[in-house]
Write a protein that holds these residues in place. Structure first.
Motif, PDB file in Angstrom:
ATOM      1  N   THR A   2       0.829  -1.200   0.000  1.00  5.64           N
ATOM      2  CA  THR A   2       0.000   0.000   0.000  1.00  5.64           C
ATOM      3  C   THR A   2       0.868   1.257   0.000  1.00  5.64           C
ATOM      4  OG1 THR A   2      -1.723  -1.200   1.184  1.00  5.64           O
ATOM      5  CG2 THR A   2      -1.880   1.187   1.192  1.00  5.64           C
ATOM      6  N   PHE A   3       1.973   1.217   0.720  1.00  7.51           N
ATOM      7  CA  PHE A   3       2.882   2.360   0.758  1.00  7.51           C
ATOM      8  C   PHE A   3       3.467   2.618  -0.631  1.00  7.51           C
ATOM      9  CE2 PHE A   3       6.962   4.448   2.045  1.00  7.51           C
ATOM     10  CZ  PHE A   3       6.386   5.595   2.567  1.00  7.51           C
ATOM     11  N   SER A   4       3.804   1.558  -1.333  1.00  7.04           N
ATOM     12  CA  SER A   4       4.325   1.685  -2.688  1.00  7.04           C
ATOM     13  C   SER A   4       3.301   2.349  -3.600  1.00  7.04           C
ATOM     14  CB  SER A   4       4.690   0.304  -3.241  1.00  7.04           C
ATOM     15  OG  SER A   4       4.957   0.370  -4.614  1.00  7.04           O
ATOM     16  N   VAL A   5       2.065   1.902  -3.522  1.00 14.19           N
ATOM     17  CA  VAL A   5       1.003   2.471  -4.351  1.00 14.19           C
ATOM     18  C   VAL A   5       0.759   3.932  -3.970  1.00 14.19           C
ATOM     19  CG1 VAL A   5      -1.443   2.276  -4.949  1.00 14.19           C
ATOM     20  CG2 VAL A   5      -0.043   0.209  -4.769  1.00 14.19           C
ATOM     21  N   ALA A   6       0.793   4.233  -2.677  1.00 11.95           N
ATOM     22  CA  ALA A   6       0.599   5.619  -2.227  1.00 11.95           C
ATOM     23  C   ALA A   6       1.725   6.520  -2.739  1.00 11.95           C
ATOM     24  CB  ALA A   6       0.519   5.670  -0.702  1.00 11.95           C
ATOM     25  N   LEU A   7       2.961   6.043  -2.693  1.00 13.10           N
ATOM     26  CA  LEU A   7       4.081   6.827  -3.216  1.00 13.10           C
ATOM     27  C   LEU A   7       3.910   7.100  -4.709  1.00 13.10           C
ATOM     28  CD1 LEU A   7       7.199   5.293  -1.416  1.00 13.10           C
ATOM     29  CD2 LEU A   7       6.241   7.587  -1.105  1.00 13.10           C
ATOM     30  N   SER A   8       3.441   6.105  -5.438  1.00 11.41           N
ATOM     31  CA  SER A   8       3.217   6.289  -6.870  1.00 11.41           C
ATOM     32  C   SER A   8       2.125   7.318  -7.130  1.00 11.41           C
ATOM     33  CB  SER A   8       2.840   4.955  -7.518  1.00 11.41           C
ATOM     34  OG  SER A   8       3.914   4.052  -7.425  1.00 11.41           O
ATOM     35  N   ALA A   9       1.087   7.314  -6.312  1.00 18.59           N
ATOM     36  CA  ALA A   9       0.003   8.283  -6.475  1.00 18.59           C
ATOM     37  C   ALA A   9       0.492   9.699  -6.172  1.00 18.59           C
ATOM     38  CB  ALA A   9      -1.172   7.924  -5.568  1.00 18.59           C
ATOM     39  N   VAL A  10       1.301   9.842  -5.127  1.00 18.81           N
ATOM     40  CA  VAL A  10       1.880  11.158  -4.825  1.00 18.81           C
ATOM     41  C   VAL A  10       2.793  11.585  -5.969  1.00 18.81           C
ATOM     42  CG1 VAL A  10       3.390  12.437  -3.255  1.00 18.81           C
ATOM     43  CG2 VAL A  10       1.672  10.879  -2.327  1.00 18.81           C
ATOM     44  N   ALA A  11       3.556  10.646  -6.512  1.00 22.75           N
ATOM     45  CA  ALA A  11       4.438  10.954  -7.641  1.00 22.75           C
ATOM     46  C   ALA A  11       3.624  11.457  -8.834  1.00 22.75           C
ATOM     47  CB  ALA A  11       5.254   9.721  -8.029  1.00 22.75           C
ATOM     48  N   GLN A  12       2.512  10.809  -9.132  1.00 19.52           N
ATOM     49  CA  GLN A  12       1.669  11.253 -10.251  1.00 19.52           C
ATOM     50  C   GLN A  12       1.147  12.668 -10.015  1.00 19.52           C
ATOM     51  OE1 GLN A  12       1.045   9.841 -13.210  1.00 19.52           O
ATOM     52  NE2 GLN A  12       2.417   8.175 -12.685  1.00 19.52           N
ATOM     53  N   THR A  13       0.790  12.961  -8.779  1.00 16.97           N
ATOM     54  CA  THR A  13       0.303  14.299  -8.439  1.00 16.97           C
ATOM     55  C   THR A  13       1.413  15.330  -8.632  1.00 16.97           C
ATOM     56  OG1 THR A  13      -1.206  13.293  -6.837  1.00 16.97           O
ATOM     57  CG2 THR A  13      -0.848  15.663  -6.652  1.00 16.97           C
ATOM     58  N   LEU A  14       2.615  14.981  -8.225  1.00 11.91           N
ATOM     59  CA  LEU A  14       3.757  15.870  -8.431  1.00 11.91           C
ATOM     60  C   LEU A  14       4.054  16.053  -9.920  1.00 11.91           C
ATOM     61  CD1 LEU A  14       6.090  14.683  -5.541  1.00 11.91           C
ATOM     62  CD2 LEU A  14       4.947  16.905  -5.730  1.00 11.91           C
ATOM     63  N   PHE A  15       3.910  14.979 -10.696  1.00 13.69           N
ATOM     64  CA  PHE A  15       4.097  15.097 -12.142  1.00 13.69           C
ATOM     65  C   PHE A  15       3.134  16.132 -12.714  1.00 13.69           C
ATOM     66  CE2 PHE A  15       5.564  10.395 -12.743  1.00 13.69           C
ATOM     67  CZ  PHE A  15       6.816  10.713 -12.273  1.00 13.69           C
ATOM     68  N   LYS A  16       1.870  16.032 -12.321  1.00 10.12           N
ATOM     69  CA  LYS A  16       0.846  16.951 -12.824  1.00 10.12           C
ATOM     70  C   LYS A  16       1.165  18.392 -12.405  1.00 10.12           C
ATOM     71  CE  LYS A  16      -3.106  18.320 -14.555  1.00 10.12           C
ATOM     72  NZ  LYS A  16      -3.275  18.457 -15.985  1.00 10.12           N
ATOM     73  N   LEU A  17       1.546  18.574 -11.145  1.00  7.01           N
ATOM     74  CA  LEU A  17       1.935  19.917 -10.691  1.00  7.01           C
ATOM     75  C   LEU A  17       3.102  20.447 -11.510  1.00  7.01           C
ATOM     76  CD1 LEU A  17       1.690  19.546  -6.809  1.00  7.01           C
ATOM     77  CD2 LEU A  17       0.382  21.141  -8.221  1.00  7.01           C
ATOM     78  N   GLY A  18       4.079  19.592 -11.755  1.00  6.32           N
ATOM     79  CA  GLY A  18       5.266  20.007 -12.489  1.00  6.32           C
ATOM     80  C   GLY A  18       4.972  20.407 -13.918  1.00  6.32           C
ATOM     81  N   VAL A  19       4.230  19.582 -14.633  1.00  9.73           N
ATOM     82  CA  VAL A  19       3.970  19.894 -16.042  1.00  9.73           C
ATOM     83  C   VAL A  19       2.984  21.042 -16.188  1.00  9.73           C
ATOM     84  CG1 VAL A  19       4.569  17.571 -16.811  1.00  9.73           C
ATOM     85  CG2 VAL A  19       2.172  18.142 -16.361  1.00  9.73           C
ATOM     86  N   SER A  20       2.162  21.269 -15.189  1.00 10.87           N
ATOM     87  CA  SER A  20       1.198  22.372 -15.251  1.00 10.87           C
ATOM     88  C   SER A  20       1.873  23.730 -15.140  1.00 10.87           C
ATOM     89  CB  SER A  20       0.162  22.236 -14.138  1.00 10.87           C
ATOM     90  OG  SER A  20      -0.598  21.073 -14.327  1.00 10.87           O
TER      91      SER A  20
END
Length: 117
Positions: A2-20
């Motif tokens: 679950t921690f791995s999946v949560a880290l990936s979800a946070v990473a995706q959110t950071l990706f979106k913030l970055g490209v935006s």
């Protein structure tokens, strides 16, 4: 797991913030555009979290069958929906909530099947 999946979800959110936050000049080459994306601080942070999440995922795979572990990646849909709402201001519509509930239901059915079966 679950921690791995949560880290990936946070990473995706950071990706979106970055490209935006990046805008491209019309004359920029594709290579320059790619470099701007990759070297965004948010994208770099997301890549780092993705790498860390992968390490935790490898530990999960060591302990569990892939056919049991992999469906839990669906938890990322839940985490991403919550993070997108909280940090990106994206809506949580009724249809998204119903879809998320269906995902959770599927995970519960699978988990109960593994425990009982």
């Amino acid at each position: 797991m679950t921690f791995s999946v949560a880290l990936s979800a946070v990473a995706q959110t950071l990706f979106k913030l970055g490209v935006s936050q990046i805008s491209f000049a019309p004359q920029m080459s594709s290579l320059s555009k790619a470099a701007s994306l990759v070297f965004s601080p948010y994208v770099l942070a997301g890549l780092s979290l993705y790498a860390l999440g992968t390490v935790f995922w490898l530990f999960a795979l060591k302990a569990l069958d892939l056919s049991v572990a992999y469906p839990f990646v669906a938890l990322s849909f839940i985490f991403v929906a919550v993070l997108s709402f909280a940090f990106l201001g994206e809506p949580l519509s009724v249809t998204r909530l119903i879809g998320t509930a269906l995902i959770v239901s599927g995970l519960v059915v699978m988990f109960v099947g593994e425990v009982v079966g």
